[in-house]
Write a protein that holds these residues in place. Structure first.
Motif, PDB file in Angstrom:
ATOM      1  N   ASN A 248      35.612  28.263  45.373  1.00  0.00           N
ATOM      2  CA  ASN A 248      36.898  28.817  44.975  1.00  0.00           C
ATOM      3  C   ASN A 248      36.830  30.339  44.985  1.00  0.00           C
ATOM      4  O   ASN A 248      35.761  30.929  45.000  1.00  0.00           O
ATOM      5  N   VAL A 249      38.016  30.959  45.002  1.00  0.00           N
ATOM      6  CA  VAL A 249      38.137  32.413  44.986  1.00  0.00           C
ATOM      7  C   VAL A 249      38.966  32.792  43.772  1.00  0.00           C
ATOM      8  O   VAL A 249      40.016  32.194  43.527  1.00  0.00           O
ATOM      9  N   VAL A 250      38.480  33.787  43.035  1.00  0.00           N
ATOM     10  CA  VAL A 250      39.192  34.271  41.859  1.00  0.00           C
ATOM     11  C   VAL A 250      39.408  35.764  42.031  1.00  0.00           C
ATOM     12  O   VAL A 250      38.475  36.499  42.376  1.00  0.00           O
ATOM     13  N   THR A 251      40.631  36.227  41.784  1.00  0.00           N
ATOM     14  CA  THR A 251      40.904  37.662  41.773  1.00  0.00           C
ATOM     15  C   THR A 251      40.360  38.207  40.467  1.00  0.00           C
ATOM     16  O   THR A 251      40.770  37.770  39.391  1.00  0.00           O
ATOM     17  N   GLN A 252      39.412  39.131  40.558  1.00  0.00           N
ATOM     18  CA  GLN A 252      38.774  39.671  39.360  1.00  0.00           C
ATOM     19  C   GLN A 252      39.547  40.841  38.768  1.00  0.00           C
ATOM     20  O   GLN A 252      39.767  40.888  37.585  1.00  0.00           O
ATOM     21  N   SER A 253      39.883  41.815  39.606  1.00  0.00           N
ATOM     22  CA  SER A 253      40.521  43.016  39.060  1.00  0.00           C
ATOM     23  C   SER A 253      41.088  43.887  40.163  1.00  0.00           C
ATOM     24  O   SER A 253      40.853  43.677  41.339  1.00  0.00           O
ATOM     25  N   HIS A 254      41.791  44.864  39.722  1.00  0.00           N
ATOM     26  CA  HIS A 254      42.292  45.949  40.557  1.00  0.00           C
ATOM     27  C   HIS A 254      41.655  47.184  39.937  1.00  0.00           C
ATOM     28  O   HIS A 254      42.069  47.634  38.882  1.00  0.00           O
ATOM     29  N   SER A 255      40.610  47.702  40.553  1.00  0.00           N
ATOM     30  CA  SER A 255      39.753  48.732  39.947  1.00  0.00           C
ATOM     31  C   SER A 255      40.143  50.125  40.407  1.00  0.00           C
ATOM     32  O   SER A 255      40.612  50.316  41.519  1.00  0.00           O
ATOM     33  N   ASP A 256      39.918  51.114  39.564  1.00  0.00           N
ATOM     34  CA  ASP A 256      40.222  52.501  39.884  1.00  0.00           C
ATOM     35  C   ASP A 256      39.012  53.426  39.711  1.00  0.00           C
ATOM     36  O   ASP A 256      39.167  54.603  39.494  1.00  0.00           O
ATOM     37  N   GLN A 257      37.789  52.911  39.796  1.00  0.00           N
ATOM     38  CA  GLN A 257      36.613  53.735  39.539  1.00  0.00           C
ATOM     39  C   GLN A 257      36.450  54.842  40.578  1.00  0.00           C
ATOM     40  O   GLN A 257      36.511  56.011  40.241  1.00  0.00           O
ATOM     41  N   ASP A 258      36.184  54.502  41.803  1.00  0.00           N
ATOM     42  CA  ASP A 258      35.999  55.487  42.875  1.00  0.00           C
ATOM     43  C   ASP A 258      37.142  55.376  43.864  1.00  0.00           C
ATOM     44  O   ASP A 258      36.981  55.627  45.043  1.00  0.00           O
ATOM     45  N   GLY A 259      38.288  55.004  43.413  1.00  0.00           N
ATOM     46  CA  GLY A 259      39.426  54.720  44.276  1.00  0.00           C
ATOM     47  C   GLY A 259      39.957  53.364  43.887  1.00  0.00           C
ATOM     48  O   GLY A 259      39.499  52.744  42.933  1.00  0.00           O
ATOM     49  N   ASN A 260      40.924  52.906  44.600  1.00  0.00           N
ATOM     50  CA  ASN A 260      41.501  51.598  44.298  1.00  0.00           C
ATOM     51  C   ASN A 260      40.795  50.510  45.089  1.00  0.00           C
ATOM     52  O   ASN A 260      40.626  50.629  46.293  1.00  0.00           O
TER      53      ASN A 260
END
Length: 103
Positions: A10-22
């Motif tokens: 299965n595939v799970v969307t973990q996050s939309h991260s902004d650490q070093d960019g999106n």
């Protein structure tokens, strides 16, 4: 009902991260029988445009025997406006063994 004598994916969307960019961060998970090496073909889809709105990820992942999780990070280009409603990216998988779990 799934047969635990085969790999279940299965595939799970973990996050939309902004650490070093999106980044869009997906987790590809395997349960059931993990005793064999497996290759997963990856494909993106959605209203966002590959190569224009985001960098195209590798086209496959290889899981070693016993490995149960890998992370796929898709870099969103600075000028893109992927908000999850009007613009989105999804990740599809095609495993070499086993079956894909459905929600």
């Amino acid at each position: 009902i799934y047969n635990n004598e085969q790999s279940i994916w299965n595939v799970v969307t973990q996050s939309h991260s902004d650490q070093d960019g999106n980044y869009l961060v997906f987790s590809v998970n395997r349960s059931g029988d993990t005793s064999q090496t497996a290759t997963i073909n990856l494909a993106t889809s959605g209203t966002a445009k590959a190569g224009i709105d985001y960098d195209v990820p590798a086209s496959e992942l290889t899981f070693a025997a016993g490995e149960t999780q890998k992370t796929v990070m898709i870099k969103i280009k600075p000028e893109a406006e992927i908000d999850g409603t009007s613009e989105y990216v999804s990740l599809a998988i095609s495993p070499s063994i086993g079956t894909i779990a459905t929600p």
